[in-house]
Scaffold this motif. Structure first.
Motif, PDB file in Angstrom:
ATOM      1  N   ASP A 149       0.818  -1.214   0.000  1.00 45.84           N
ATOM      2  CA  ASP A 149       0.000   0.000   0.000  1.00 45.84           C
ATOM      3  C   ASP A 149       0.852   1.264   0.000  1.00 45.84           C
ATOM      4  O   ASP A 149       0.429   2.300  -0.524  1.00 45.84           O
ATOM      5  N   ARG A 150       2.039   1.181   0.582  1.00 46.95           N
ATOM      6  CA  ARG A 150       2.927   2.346   0.627  1.00 46.95           C
ATOM      7  C   ARG A 150       3.868   2.423  -0.577  1.00 46.95           C
ATOM      8  O   ARG A 150       4.703   3.308  -0.640  1.00 46.95           O
ATOM      9  N   GLY A 151       3.750   1.511  -1.520  1.00 45.89           N
ATOM     10  CA  GLY A 151       4.529   1.615  -2.740  1.00 45.89           C
ATOM     11  C   GLY A 151       5.728   0.712  -2.858  1.00 45.89           C
ATOM     12  O   GLY A 151       6.463   0.776  -3.850  1.00 45.89           O
ATOM     13  N   ILE A 152       5.975  -0.147  -1.870  1.00 42.83           N
ATOM     14  CA  ILE A 152       7.086  -1.085  -1.966  1.00 42.83           C
ATOM     15  C   ILE A 152       6.714  -2.194  -2.942  1.00 42.83           C
ATOM     16  O   ILE A 152       5.654  -2.812  -2.816  1.00 42.83           O
ATOM     17  N   ASN A 153       7.565  -2.446  -3.903  1.00 44.74           N
ATOM     18  CA  ASN A 153       7.261  -3.475  -4.899  1.00 44.74           C
ATOM     19  C   ASN A 153       8.355  -4.526  -5.018  1.00 44.74           C
ATOM     20  O   ASN A 153       8.411  -5.265  -5.989  1.00 44.74           O
ATOM     21  N   ALA A 154       9.257  -4.582  -4.039  1.00 44.65           N
ATOM     22  CA  ALA A 154      10.371  -5.526  -4.087  1.00 44.65           C
ATOM     23  C   ALA A 154      10.473  -6.291  -2.778  1.00 44.65           C
ATOM     24  O   ALA A 154      10.413  -5.702  -1.697  1.00 44.65           O
ATOM     25  N   LEU A 155      10.622  -7.608  -2.873  1.00 41.21           N
ATOM     26  CA  LEU A 155      10.758  -8.475  -1.710  1.00 41.21           C
ATOM     27  C   LEU A 155      12.088  -9.209  -1.771  1.00 41.21           C
ATOM     28  O   LEU A 155      12.492  -9.679  -2.834  1.00 41.21           O
ATOM     29  N   ASP A 156      12.749  -9.314  -0.631  1.00 42.16           N
ATOM     30  CA  ASP A 156      13.972 -10.098  -0.547  1.00 42.16           C
ATOM     31  C   ASP A 156      13.583 -11.501  -0.097  1.00 42.16           C
ATOM     32  O   ASP A 156      13.475 -11.789   1.084  1.00 42.16           O
ATOM     33  N   THR A 157      13.337 -12.373  -1.076  1.00 40.38           N
ATOM     34  CA  THR A 157      12.896 -13.732  -0.791  1.00 40.38           C
ATOM     35  C   THR A 157      13.216 -14.611  -1.983  1.00 40.38           C
ATOM     36  O   THR A 157      13.744 -14.154  -2.986  1.00 40.38           O
ATOM     37  N   SER A 158      12.887 -15.875  -1.884  1.00 45.05           N
ATOM     38  CA  SER A 158      13.145 -16.814  -2.986  1.00 45.05           C
ATOM     39  C   SER A 158      11.876 -17.026  -3.800  1.00 45.05           C
ATOM     40  O   SER A 158      10.896 -17.555  -3.297  1.00 45.05           O
ATOM     41  N   GLU A 159      11.921 -16.613  -5.050  1.00 35.42           N
ATOM     42  CA  GLU A 159      10.777 -16.765  -5.963  1.00 35.42           C
ATOM     43  C   GLU A 159      11.298 -17.110  -7.355  1.00 35.42           C
ATOM     44  O   GLU A 159      12.453 -17.442  -7.530  1.00 35.42           O
ATOM     45  N   ALA A 160      10.408 -17.022  -8.368  1.00 38.60           N
ATOM     46  CA  ALA A 160      10.834 -17.278  -9.740  1.00 38.60           C
ATOM     47  C   ALA A 160      11.935 -16.310 -10.145  1.00 38.60           C
ATOM     48  O   ALA A 160      11.868 -15.125  -9.856  1.00 38.60           O
ATOM     49  N   VAL A 161      12.958 -16.833 -10.804  1.00 40.87           N
ATOM     50  CA  VAL A 161      14.135 -16.033 -11.143  1.00 40.87           C
ATOM     51  C   VAL A 161      13.974 -15.394 -12.508  1.00 40.87           C
ATOM     52  O   VAL A 161      13.730 -16.069 -13.499  1.00 40.87           O
ATOM     53  N   ARG A 162      14.081 -14.061 -12.549  1.00 39.07           N
ATOM     54  CA  ARG A 162      14.093 -13.332 -13.818  1.00 39.07           C
ATOM     55  C   ARG A 162      15.485 -12.811 -14.119  1.00 39.07           C
ATOM     56  O   ARG A 162      15.904 -12.744 -15.264  1.00 39.07           O
ATOM     57  N   TYR A 163      16.204 -12.407 -13.070  1.00 38.72           N
ATOM     58  CA  TYR A 163      17.571 -11.934 -13.199  1.00 38.72           C
ATOM     59  C   TYR A 163      18.375 -12.504 -12.038  1.00 38.72           C
ATOM     60  O   TYR A 163      17.805 -12.927 -11.032  1.00 38.72           O
ATOM     61  N   ILE A 164      19.695 -12.500 -12.166  1.00 39.04           N
ATOM     62  CA  ILE A 164      20.535 -13.014 -11.095  1.00 39.04           C
ATOM     63  C   ILE A 164      21.435 -11.916 -10.555  1.00 39.04           C
ATOM     64  O   ILE A 164      21.721 -10.928 -11.228  1.00 39.04           O
ATOM     65  N   GLY A 165      21.868 -12.121  -9.304  1.00 38.32           N
ATOM     66  CA  GLY A 165      22.780 -11.184  -8.672  1.00 38.32           C
ATOM     67  C   GLY A 165      23.703 -11.942  -7.741  1.00 38.32           C
ATOM     68  O   GLY A 165      23.640 -13.171  -7.649  1.00 38.32           O
ATOM     69  N   VAL A 166      24.564 -11.227  -7.046  1.00 39.16           N
ATOM     70  CA  VAL A 166      25.489 -11.841  -6.105  1.00 39.16           C
ATOM     71  C   VAL A 166      25.298 -11.218  -4.734  1.00 39.16           C
ATOM     72  O   VAL A 166      24.661 -10.164  -4.588  1.00 39.16           O
ATOM     73  N   SER A 167      25.834 -11.880  -3.736  1.00 36.01           N
ATOM     74  CA  SER A 167      25.703 -11.389  -2.368  1.00 36.01           C
ATOM     75  C   SER A 167      27.044 -11.505  -1.651  1.00 36.01           C
ATOM     76  O   SER A 167      27.782 -12.477  -1.854  1.00 36.01           O
ATOM     77  N   ASN A 168      27.363 -10.497  -0.833  1.00 37.52           N
ATOM     78  CA  ASN A 168      28.612 -10.478  -0.073  1.00 37.52           C
ATOM     79  C   ASN A 168      29.819 -10.728  -0.985  1.00 37.52           C
ATOM     80  O   ASN A 168      30.709 -11.517  -0.668  1.00 37.52           O
ATOM     81  N   GLU A 169      29.829 -10.033  -2.099  1.00 35.00           N
ATOM     82  CA  GLU A 169      30.864 -10.240  -3.110  1.00 35.00           C
ATOM     83  C   GLU A 169      31.913  -9.129  -3.068  1.00 35.00           C
ATOM     84  O   GLU A 169      31.688  -8.057  -2.519  1.00 35.00           O
ATOM     85  N   THR A 170      33.071  -9.422  -3.652  1.00 35.86           N
ATOM     86  CA  THR A 170      34.166  -8.462  -3.763  1.00 35.86           C
ATOM     87  C   THR A 170      34.192  -7.877  -5.169  1.00 35.86           C
ATOM     88  O   THR A 170      33.499  -8.356  -6.077  1.00 35.86           O
ATOM     89  N   SER A 171      35.033  -6.873  -5.362  1.00 31.98           N
ATOM     90  CA  SER A 171      35.178  -6.278  -6.689  1.00 31.98           C
ATOM     91  C   SER A 171      35.687  -7.307  -7.691  1.00 31.98           C
ATOM     92  O   SER A 171      35.209  -7.395  -8.822  1.00 31.98           O
ATOM     93  N   TYR A 172      36.673  -8.103  -7.264  1.00 34.24           N
ATOM     94  CA  TYR A 172      37.215  -9.137  -8.151  1.00 34.24           C
ATOM     95  C   TYR A 172      36.116 -10.130  -8.538  1.00 34.24           C
ATOM     96  O   TYR A 172      35.989 -10.514  -9.708  1.00 34.24           O
ATOM     97  N   GLY A 173      35.326 -10.535  -7.561  1.00 36.06           N
ATOM     98  CA  GLY A 173      34.263 -11.482  -7.837  1.00 36.06           C
ATOM     99  C   GLY A 173      33.231 -10.933  -8.801  1.00 36.06           C
ATOM    100  O   GLY A 173      32.785 -11.635  -9.716  1.00 36.06           O
ATOM    101  N   VAL A 174      32.834  -9.680  -8.610  1.00 35.07           N
ATOM    102  CA  VAL A 174      31.864  -9.055  -9.514  1.00 35.07           C
ATOM    103  C   VAL A 174      32.392  -9.051 -10.941  1.00 35.07           C
ATOM    104  O   VAL A 174      31.689  -9.413 -11.891  1.00 35.07           O
ATOM    105  N   MET A 175      33.653  -8.645 -11.108  1.00 34.59           N
ATOM    106  CA  MET A 175      34.222  -8.568 -12.450  1.00 34.59           C
ATOM    107  C   MET A 175      34.360  -9.950 -13.086  1.00 34.59           C
ATOM    108  O   MET A 175      34.193 -10.109 -14.299  1.00 34.59           O
ATOM    109  N   GLU A 176      34.637 -10.969 -12.271  1.00 33.32           N
ATOM    110  CA  GLU A 176      34.722 -12.328 -12.793  1.00 33.32           C
ATOM    111  C   GLU A 176      33.358 -12.821 -13.276  1.00 33.32           C
ATOM    112  O   GLU A 176      33.249 -13.472 -14.318  1.00 33.32           O
ATOM    113  N   PHE A 177      32.310 -12.520 -12.512  1.00 34.09           N
ATOM    114  CA  PHE A 177      30.961 -12.907 -12.925  1.00 34.09           C
ATOM    115  C   PHE A 177      30.572 -12.207 -14.229  1.00 34.09           C
ATOM    116  O   PHE A 177      29.987 -12.812 -15.132  1.00 34.09           O
TER     117      PHE A 177
END
Length: 297
Positions: free
Chosen positions: A102-130
């Motif tokens: 109702d207040r306009g939040i449209n994003a949930l941090d949970t496990s659902e159907a995957v449309r895009y992927i991301g990383v968590s607790n990553e380093t700069s080197y790791g991001v660039m490798e991905f």
């Protein structure tokens, strides 16, 4: 340890039109009376007008950004759900979800159907490798990084990840977690014998987020509480306003164990002066120079 993560935004379309940009802030969106849930959403051609995934109600003043170079246009607040099933009843969880939408939040941090992927607790080197692996292998590119960021944890992102994730470089959106330092920055754990502290997860789950309970984190928190009071702000307004105002922030993940707590967090985003006054930021930097990342792990 870094890990792959999925991120889900509510895929609502509506009659509202908006231009989809990479990182710039978007104003709150007008009320619409009809929502439909499409089975598929195709990317628009360059220059075409796109529809936001959610049109907020009139009382919502949240702003919206795209995650990296994806077409997901999400609110600057993401609702975390870690407390669901542990600190919340099913009814309380539903009440929190209804209030958030109702207040306009449209994003949930949970496990659902995957449309895009991301990383968590990553380093700069790791991001660039991905990013490199996706490029050479013709694979989907990561669009987000979910790392801790708050008044107590800053350096890891500010020192080098901010450059790697910049829209002109790898264009990875930051979805920051623990903007209140697990609740430490609200001040409720300063008096460990208070009812609020006893009900808090840092006491309910021994060893959980222990890094926020060390002496340096406690001293830094007290300084930030004093700073907030001196500037007529609540501790929550200071901490969330600080996270909110950084240009590299795509969305801030907040959790809540009650609707009242969620309301306080959302109000801190929407009612606190944007950006925080220069004198507030100057005082924050003064404390930061004395206590640099006291909760780093």
């Amino acid at each position: 340890m870094a890990s792959l993560c999925s991120f889900t935004a509510s895929s609502f379309s509506s009659q509202c039109d908006n231009v989809s940009l990479s990182h710039p802030l978007k104003p709150s969106l007008p009320l619409t009376n009809s929502f439909t849930l499409p089975r598929n959403m195709k990317k628009k051609k360059s220059g075409a007008r796109t529809r936001p995934l959610f049109c907020a109600f009139k009382n919502a003043a949240l702003q919206y950004r795209n995650i990296g170079d994806s077409d997901l246009n999400i609110s600057e607040i993401t609702l975390g759900t870690m407390t669901f099933g542990e600190q919340n009843t099913e009814k309380e969880a539903h009440d929190i979800l209804h209030y958030a939408f109702d207040r306009g939040i449209n994003a949930l941090d949970t496990s659902e159907a995957v449309r895009y992927i991301g990383v968590s607790n990553e380093t700069s080197y790791g991001v660039m490798e991905f990013v490199h692996a996706a490029k050479v292998g013709g694979l989907p590119k990561i669009v987000s990084i979910q790392n801790s960021y708050s008044l107590l944890v800053r350096c890891r992102f500010e020192v080098d990840l901010v450059e790697v994730c910049h829209p002109k470089n790898c264009n990875i959106g930051l979805l920051s977690y623990s903007p209140l330092g697990g609740g430490i920055l609200t001040g409720k754990y300063i008096d460990i014998n208070s009812e609020a502290a006893k009900r808090g997860r840092l006491n309910l789950f021994p060893g959980y987020m222990e890094r926020y309970k060390n002496l340096a984190s406690r001293e830094a928190t007290i300084k930030y509480l004093e700073l907030a009071k001196n500037h007529g702000l609540t501790p929550v307004q200071l901490a969330l306003g600080f996270a909110r105002d950084h240009p590299f922030m795509t969305s801030t993940i907040i959790g809540a164990t009650s609707v009242d707590q969620l309301k306080e967090d959302i109000d801190a985003f929407t009612s606190t002066e944007r950006p925080l006054p220069a004198e507030v930021m100057t005082d924050i930097e003064t404390v930061f120079k004395r206590y640099k990342d006291p909760a780093i792990f």
